[in-house]
Scaffold this motif. Structure first.
Motif, PDB file in Angstrom:
ATOM      1  N   SER A  54      -3.995  -3.785 -19.539  1.00 42.10           N
ATOM      2  CA  SER A  54      -3.493  -4.910 -20.330  1.00 42.10           C
ATOM      3  C   SER A  54      -3.833  -5.919 -19.000  1.00 42.10           C
ATOM      4  O   SER A  54      -3.381  -5.199 -17.802  1.00 42.10           O
ATOM      5  CB  SER A  54      -1.800  -4.749 -20.580  1.00 42.10           C
ATOM      6  N   PRO A  55      -4.178  -6.728 -19.338  1.00 45.44           N
ATOM      7  CA  PRO A  55      -3.946  -7.974 -18.096  1.00 45.44           C
ATOM      8  C   PRO A  55      -3.145  -8.719 -17.274  1.00 45.44           C
ATOM      9  O   PRO A  55      -3.338  -8.940 -16.459  1.00 45.44           O
ATOM     10  CB  PRO A  55      -4.889  -8.364 -18.284  1.00 45.44           C
ATOM     11  N   GLY A  60      -1.696  -4.886 -13.542  1.00 43.17           N
ATOM     12  CA  GLY A  60      -2.548  -4.746 -12.373  1.00 43.17           C
ATOM     13  C   GLY A  60      -1.850  -4.153 -11.104  1.00 43.17           C
ATOM     14  O   GLY A  60      -2.365  -3.452 -10.671  1.00 43.17           O
ATOM     15  N   TRP A  78     -10.004  -5.063 -19.183  1.00 40.82           N
ATOM     16  CA  TRP A  78      -9.068  -5.390 -19.120  1.00 40.82           C
ATOM     17  C   TRP A  78      -8.930  -5.511 -20.889  1.00 40.82           C
ATOM     18  O   TRP A  78     -10.014  -6.842 -21.096  1.00 40.82           O
ATOM     19  CB  TRP A  78      -8.853  -6.521 -18.223  1.00 40.82           C
ATOM     20  N   ARG A  80      -6.486  -8.126 -23.709  1.00 44.11           N
ATOM     21  CA  ARG A  80      -5.544  -8.661 -23.820  1.00 44.11           C
ATOM     22  C   ARG A  80      -4.857  -8.059 -25.025  1.00 44.11           C
ATOM     23  O   ARG A  80      -3.384  -8.248 -24.912  1.00 44.11           O
ATOM     24  CB  ARG A  80      -6.041 -10.323 -23.612  1.00 44.11           C
TER      25      ARG A  80
END
Length: 179
Positions: A54-55, A60, A78, A80
């Motif tokens: 997931s971004p 992160g 990544w 979304r």
């Protein structure tokens, strides 16, 4: 055989004023937990030939701290769709994984990850790992599921849960209500 390792992002901060949930960073406990989990994954000799994440900022940050503990960087795809994804969406992502990827690390959010584990692993009263996952899937927890077929064949009750590792299993100070 395919192996899917699911990692829930580490504990995030509610103290930092951010406009969107998507932008929440990790807190200090989350950073420690992600590093510890990274060291543990390395000690088990686990390696991944594909990473999808997931971004969201907290994911992160989790990857950055995981890499510190693991001793190498990760270059995730990544996606979304993983942000607060339902099990159905997560299954769509899994079906689209590269066929040549045998060991995949997927990093995302709850409740989707917990629900995905419960969907993919048969409900067997003797399966203590599944029972632990059903009871609670805390932040920075790892679930490893193995499948006999290829990614497009992954469906309900086709996996075997081989690991369920919570940060508190590695360091009790990272358990609930600990600083």
């Amino acid at each position: 055989m395919k192996t899917l390792t699911l990692l829930r992002h580490a504990k995030s901060s509610w103290d930092d004023p951010v406009e969107r949930d998507f932008d929440r960073p990790l807190n200090a406990k989350g950073e420690r937990a992600a590093q510890l989990v990274g060291r543990h994954l390395r000690s088990l000799g686990l390696a991944f030939d594909h990473v999808v994440a997931s971004p969201a900022a907290r994911v992160g940050d989790t990857i950055d701290q995981l890499a510190i503990g693991y001793g190498r960087t990760f270059a995730p795809d990544w996606d979304r769709r993983l942000y607060l994804a339902s099990p159905a969406t997560l299954l769509d992502v899994i079906h689209g994984l590269p066929r040549d990827a045998d060991r995949v690390l997927l990093i995302g959010h709850n409740p989707g990850l917990e629900e995905l584990v419960l969907l993919l692993v048969p409900d067997d009263a003797r399966d203590t790992l599944r029972a632990e996952a059903a009871a609670k899937y805390p932040t920075a927890t790892v679930a490893e599921i193995r499948f006999d077929g290829d990614w497009p064949a992954v469906s309900a009750a086709t996996g075997t849960l081989t690991r369920f590792i919570r940060p508190r299993d590695l360091d009790p100070a990272l358990g609930p209500d600990q600083a």
